[in-house]
Design a protein around this motif. Structure first.
Motif, PDB file in Angstrom:
ATOM      1  N   ASP A 123      -7.093  -6.280  -1.682  1.00 44.31           N
ATOM      2  CA  ASP A 123      -5.819  -6.502  -0.832  1.00 44.31           C
ATOM      3  C   ASP A 123      -5.590  -5.011  -0.007  1.00 44.31           C
ATOM      4  OD1 ASP A 123      -5.408  -4.930  -3.185  1.00 44.31           O
ATOM      5  OD2 ASP A 123      -3.575  -5.933  -3.715  1.00 44.31           O
ATOM      6  N   LYS A 159      -1.373  -3.695 -11.367  1.00 44.63           N
ATOM      7  CA  LYS A 159      -1.626  -5.213 -11.462  1.00 44.63           C
ATOM      8  C   LYS A 159      -1.198  -5.973 -10.132  1.00 44.63           C
ATOM      9  CE  LYS A 159      -1.045  -6.982 -16.193  1.00 44.63           C
ATOM     10  NZ  LYS A 159      -0.318  -6.805 -17.073  1.00 44.63           N
ATOM     11  N   SER A 160      -1.850  -6.826  -9.821  1.00 42.75           N
ATOM     12  CA  SER A 160      -1.364  -7.885  -8.587  1.00 42.75           C
ATOM     13  C   SER A 160      -2.588  -9.131  -8.678  1.00 42.75           C
ATOM     14  CB  SER A 160      -1.427  -6.917  -7.241  1.00 42.75           C
ATOM     15  OG  SER A 160      -2.773  -7.280  -6.888  1.00 42.75           O
ATOM     16  N   ASP A 161      -2.137 -10.019  -7.505  1.00 44.22           N
ATOM     17  CA  ASP A 161      -3.075 -11.106  -7.247  1.00 44.22           C
ATOM     18  C   ASP A 161      -4.451 -10.453  -7.574  1.00 44.22           C
ATOM     19  OD1 ASP A 161      -0.963 -12.478  -7.081  1.00 44.22           O
ATOM     20  OD2 ASP A 161      -1.265 -13.110  -5.125  1.00 44.22           O
ATOM     21  N   THR A 183      -6.119  -8.405  -9.266  1.00 50.40           N
ATOM     22  CA  THR A 183      -6.571  -7.817 -10.571  1.00 50.40           C
ATOM     23  C   THR A 183      -6.542  -9.018 -11.659  1.00 50.40           C
ATOM     24  OG1 THR A 183      -4.447  -6.958 -11.162  1.00 50.40           O
ATOM     25  CG2 THR A 183      -5.826  -5.594  -9.855  1.00 50.40           C
ATOM     26  N   SER A 184      -5.908 -10.216 -11.381  1.00 52.21           N
ATOM     27  CA  SER A 184      -5.619 -11.082 -12.488  1.00 52.21           C
ATOM     28  C   SER A 184      -7.142 -11.614 -12.612  1.00 52.21           C
ATOM     29  CB  SER A 184      -4.632 -12.057 -12.125  1.00 52.21           C
ATOM     30  OG  SER A 184      -5.005 -13.032 -11.184  1.00 52.21           O
ATOM     31  N   ASP A 225      -5.714  -2.440 -17.463  1.00 48.94           N
ATOM     32  CA  ASP A 225      -4.389  -2.120 -17.326  1.00 48.94           C
ATOM     33  C   ASP A 225      -3.986  -0.976 -18.115  1.00 48.94           C
ATOM     34  OD1 ASP A 225      -1.878  -2.469 -16.360  1.00 48.94           O
ATOM     35  OD2 ASP A 225      -1.127  -4.051 -17.993  1.00 48.94           O
TER      36      ASP A 225
END
Ligand code: FES
Ligand code: FE2
Length: 417
Positions: A236, A261-263, A265-266, A273
């Motif tokens: 990103d 964390k964000s989209d 890393t999920s 984390d």
């Protein structure tokens, strides 16, 4: 085997650039042709930084492809690059990595060369006097000026030295092309460079895998715990992927986000984390005015070098192939002469991300090694590089393997594969 001979078993059966046969990385005959066509003819190779040989007489031994060369600063301050093969009986005479010399002599029979590679001394050239007559010596028509070391064509820009065995090679600036040259000049903008140190490693993989690794913005945010967790390089991030007109060189340009964390890393296994640093000076990043907006620009210059700016860490990475399944990889970490002590320490600390045991680069070396093992195991198979499509063009995002496809479009042309 003649590396130019047409093959009865075509290696690449489709006319695309997105499915790369495994044998492109393992075949000995193809590899010989690569050395000839990519390293010894029609291309410039990186050999040194001027800062490595600042004084008259300074030299550095290095390699272009598999051929050993010496980069020398002569008494006039000019830089010469000569092949490390004695004109007499072929000895690879220079064994030191670097040093300072008034001239070079070959240990075998003491032939002596000046700093431009001219032959200036041949022991017993005129024979020896015994019993009132002259015995032996070189034939009367022996002309030392015809027996110098092989001299390469040399180009320097911004403190970086390139050389080519091919004296017909296009000018370096044209070779890089205007877009890549722009990124080159951003990093090497005329400031004097300061040498900080080296890392050297031997990676058991094909040399092109290193170029691919730095043409691959897909993996850093997935493979590298360091990048994904601390946000230095993630899918990103704002990014641009730029190639020269032949698609052989590239710049991966990115601007760092915030990490956490964000989209993106999920579900990414390498995202930790809870991971924190014992010494957070490793992330003590200071924006430098010459960067402009990007925080990282990774340039792949075909075939021999990567120029890295990853926040405050700047280095060159020299690729020296040794057979189809191994290459030596030499990292030269540098800074700039006007850096203060704090900035030099910062660059050195951040250099811990790179090199053979780097927090980031150790992962790449291992990924390359294991890829090569996969190729050897299943030689009839092929790589799938179709992320972002099957063609090669510049993009403004990182979720693509376009730069890898670009390199193979060029490679297929040069190699006639
Ligand atoms: Fe170098 Fe004889 S091989 S002097
Ligand atoms: Fe990587």
């Amino acid at each position: 085997m003649d590396s130019n001979a047409p093959r009865s078993d075509p290696i690449w059966t489709d006319d695309g650039i997105s499915r790369i046969p495994f044998r492109v990385y393992t075949d000995q005959q193809l590899y010989q042709r690569e050395l000839e066509r990519c390293f010894y003819r029609g291309h410039w190779s990186y050999v040194a930084l001027e800062a490595e040989i600042p004084n008259p007489g300074d030299f550095k031994r290095t390699a272009i492809g598999e051929r050993s060369v010496i980069v020398i600063r002569d008494a006039d301050g000019d830089i010469n690059v000569v092949e490390n093969v004695c004109a007499h009986r072929g000895m690879k005479f220079c064994r030191e990595r670097s040093g300072n010399r008034k001239d070079f002599h070959c240990p075998y029979h003491q032939w002596n060369y000046d700093l431009k590679g001219n032959l200036q001394g041949v022991p017993f050239r005129r024979g020896v006097k015994q019993d009132g007559k002259i015995n032996g010596g070189m034939p009367a028509d022996f002309r030392p000026e015809e027996h110098g070391l092989t001299r390469l064509k040399v180009a320097t820009r911004g403190g970086v030295v390139f050389a080519s065995f091919d004296h017909e090679v296009e000018p370096l600036e044209t070779y890089l092309g205007p877009d890549i040259l722009g990124y080159f000049d951003r990093l090497f903008n005329g400031r004097k460079l300061k040498l900080l140190g080296y890392n050297k490693q031997r990676i058991p993989g094909n040399w092109k895998l290193m170029q691919e690794n730095i043409k691959d913005p897909y993996h850093p945010g997935l493979l590298h715990t360091w990048f994904v967790t601390f946000g230095l390089w993630r899918a990103d991030n704002k990014a641009r992927l730029v190639m020269d007109q032949h698609l052989r060189h590239a710049a991966m340009v990115s601007t760092r986000g915030q990490g956490g964390k964000s989209d993106v890393t999920s579900g990414v296994a390498s995202f930790k984390d809870q991971m924190t640093l014992q010494d957070d000076r490793l992330l003590d990043i200071v924006h430098e005015p010459w960067w402009g907006e990007p925080t990282a620009v990774m340039m792949t210059i075909f075939p021999s070098v990567i120029f890295q700016q990853q926040v405050n860490s700047v280095s060159t990475r020299h690729i020296q192939p040794r057979g189809p399944d191994t290459f030596d990889f030499v990292w030269t970490h540098f800074g700039f002469e006007d850096d203060d002590e704090t900035m030099t320490r910062r660059r050195l600390r951040q250099a811990n991300l790179f090199g053979p045991a780097g927090f980031v680069s150790a992962d790449d070396g291992e990924a390359i090694e294991c890829s090569q093992q996969g190729f050897a195991q299943k030689p009839w198979h092929r790589v799938l590089a179709e992320l972002g499509g099957r063609t090669a063009e510049n993009t403004d995002h990182m979720v693509t393997e376009t730069l890898i496809r670009g390199m193979y479009a060029y490679w297929r042309k040069v190699m006639e594969v």
